[in-house]
Motif scaffolding. Structure first.
Motif, mmCIF file in Angstrom:
data_model
loop_
_atom_site.group_PDB
_atom_site.id
_atom_site.type_symbol
_atom_site.label_atom_id
_atom_site.label_comp_id
_atom_site.label_asym_id
_atom_site.label_seq_id
_atom_site.Cartn_x
_atom_site.Cartn_y
_atom_site.Cartn_z
ATOM 1 N N GLN B 65 0.829 -1.206 0.000
ATOM 2 C CA GLN B 65 0.000 0.000 0.000
ATOM 3 C C GLN B 65 0.868 1.263 0.000
ATOM 4 O O GLN B 65 1.976 1.263 0.515
ATOM 5 N N THR B 66 0.305 2.307 -0.536
ATOM 6 C CA THR B 66 1.037 3.570 -0.530
ATOM 7 C C THR B 66 0.401 4.565 0.433
ATOM 8 O O THR B 66 0.815 5.716 0.509
ATOM 9 N N ARG B 67 -0.614 4.122 1.172
ATOM 10 C CA ARG B 67 -1.245 5.054 2.093
ATOM 11 C C ARG B 67 -1.519 4.413 3.460
ATOM 12 O O ARG B 67 -1.208 4.998 4.484
ATOM 13 N N GLN B 68 -2.103 3.237 3.473
ATOM 14 C CA GLN B 68 -2.515 2.647 4.745
ATOM 15 C C GLN B 68 -1.337 2.197 5.602
ATOM 16 O O GLN B 68 -0.283 1.814 5.100
ATOM 17 N N ARG B 69 -1.556 2.248 6.912
ATOM 18 C CA ARG B 69 -0.537 1.847 7.871
ATOM 19 C C ARG B 69 -1.240 1.431 9.167
ATOM 20 O O ARG B 69 -2.421 1.750 9.346
ATOM 21 N N ALA B 126 3.900 4.448 5.322
ATOM 22 C CA ALA B 126 2.960 3.750 4.444
ATOM 23 C C ALA B 126 3.350 2.277 4.315
ATOM 24 O O ALA B 126 4.522 1.964 4.105
ATOM 25 N N GLU B 170 -6.436 10.020 10.610
ATOM 26 C CA GLU B 170 -7.003 10.699 9.440
ATOM 27 C C GLU B 170 -5.995 10.782 8.301
ATOM 28 O O GLU B 170 -6.320 11.236 7.204
ATOM 29 N N SER B 171 -4.783 10.313 8.553
ATOM 30 C CA SER B 171 -3.776 10.232 7.486
ATOM 31 C C SER B 171 -3.579 8.782 7.044
ATOM 32 O O SER B 171 -2.598 8.468 6.377
ATOM 33 N N GLY B 172 -4.505 7.899 7.446
ATOM 34 C CA GLY B 172 -4.459 6.529 6.921
ATOM 35 C C GLY B 172 -3.958 5.464 7.878
ATOM 36 O O GLY B 172 -3.692 4.337 7.461
ATOM 37 N N THR B 173 -3.826 5.798 9.176
ATOM 38 C CA THR B 173 -3.313 4.823 10.134
ATOM 39 C C THR B 173 -4.450 4.199 10.941
ATOM 40 O O THR B 173 -5.255 4.917 11.530
#
Lengths: 279, 279
Positions: B65-69, B126, B170-173
């Motif tokens: 993934q390039t966003r989720q963490r 990410a 809110e940044s994907g974590t």
């Protein structure tokens, strides 16, 4: 009767060995042999699990140290199995004393410093076993192959690497460096497998095909880098790596030997704790 | 028939739940129960291995993934089993997408910044699954217990934590926070075991006995911190942890549920690779 293979048969001659270092050739090492295989894949896996348990026990002792540390450097062409090695060799080892550092192409901030700046920042701390999955060697190999580093600059980097590794070693770090040696045919098969499985596409970069076209140049660059930086305190080993199982067993054996050689012990018992009862 | 236990029965009420959050009490949770045990230690271990394999498969997808963490926070009194959790829950998971961060007492440089400065630097990137073995919560719990943080400063830290975790979420974590809940008796037994085995002395610090004397104050501080920082985007769970096996299974189940909820998929196949043959 053939001589039983020894790990040091695969050690790159030391830089200061003069003629031997000059004569060192990667082509003398067959990527397809399995000298440290026990004979069957099944017993190789059993051996790997056995070494894994020993590495775990030794690493717990390492973790109690206030000075000693270990650095394992993994280098090799694309698909040579660096990721797979990390997974297999450390499967039994406690994550808490282990750190895996994967070096990518330098960021602008990293590139604005000397090439060892970002590497030094990742050196193992006391009690730590750190694995470099790619390393400072990329910063010689790639520019040499691409022709952006002239001979004098290349030799200077080799010297800087020798001095940097001496600093680490003389500060308590045991260093083991492995070049995962695969054949060009094996790389073709592995790249093709990534292309043929859509769920592996994320692992595949067309730039890998560009690097493959430069195979011969990379082999030469590796040969020169290994010969110039294999030293008593930071030796290089050539790992026949067409067989994944053999690669894992051989690297595990090398690491085990290094850790055993460190004579790791638990710190002495604290006399003040004798007979203490917790309320 | 008794209701089947659900993971959310162990979730701390959300901060903005008003009365429920006020009424939350750690004493309502028995550290000795094993609600997510399958019945025997053997089948619990089999279940853990099964979850481990699922976590590994999901983490490979996460890694693409390039966003989720993902961030897993582990907190608990000394000997509550944070280290053991890391080892057991992640045994089957590939090291390459995993990072374990163990926070110690702040260094002078760290202490010269706001308390979230060093924590932010370690937030997952990410595709990464990061475990905080202790965390920013230590920087509220310890000073509250030692009386060096007044009420207003404590409430301010809680707010800063909620806002910081909202930034990450809110940044994907995806954030999961676990409080490893052990009894005072179980801690006595575990500390005593460290004293009685000289090879475990390195794990033992007499300061642990000082902290144990403040057990009641720590329980209150934990209660308040959990109630003030359990939010929809970063919920806290109380993990009955007197049984190590139960603790491992329950945390693994929580993490599995979180990863499944992320609906992780491999990136789409690259059309440009279709039919490509490697030379």
């Amino acid at each position: 009767m053939a001589k039983k293979p020894e790990l040091d048969d695969f050690r790159v001659p030391f830089f200061n060995d003069g003629k031997k270092a000059e004569q060192f050739a990667l082509d003398d090492f067959d990527p397809a042999v399995k000298p440290f295989s026990t004979g069957s894949k099944e017993s190789d896996r059993a051996r790997l699990a056995e070494i894994g348990a020993q590495l775990d026990a030794l690493q717990e002792r390492l973790h109690t140290q206030t000075r000693q540390r270990v650095l394992l450097v993994l280098q090799g062409m694309d698909t040579s199995g660096k990721d797979g090695t990390v997974r297999a060799v450390f499967h039994e080892v406690d994550l808490l004393g282990l750190r895996i550092v994967s070096f990518k192409a330098p960021t602008p901030v990293e590139a604005a410093h000397d090439f060892l700046w970002r590497v030094h920042a990742q050196a193992p701390a006391a009690g730590e076993l750190t694995v470099f999955n790619r390393s400072h060697y990329e910063d010689v190999l790639v520019p040499v192959v691409l022709g952006t580093l002239d001979d004098a600059a290349r030799e200077l980097r080799y010297r800087h690497i020798r001095q940097f590794e001496a600093l680490l070693a003389e500060s308590g770090t045991t260093i083991v460096k492995c070049m995962l040696h695969i054949s060009k045919d094996e790389q073709r098969a592995r790249l093709q497998a990534r292309i043929d499985d859509p769920n592996k596409h994320w692992k595949f970069d067309v730039a890998d095909l560009e690097a493959r076209k430069l195979w011969g140049k990379y082999q030469t660059a590796y040969r020169d880098a290994l010969a110039a930086t294999s030293t008593e305190i930071a030796p290089w080993y050539v790992i026949p790596a067409d067989s994944k199982t053999h690669r894992n067993v051989m690297i595990a054996e090398l690491l085990l030997r290094a850790l055993v050689g460190m004579k790791l012990e638990y710190p002495p018992a604290k006399a003040s704790l004798k007979g203490l009862k917790v309320d």
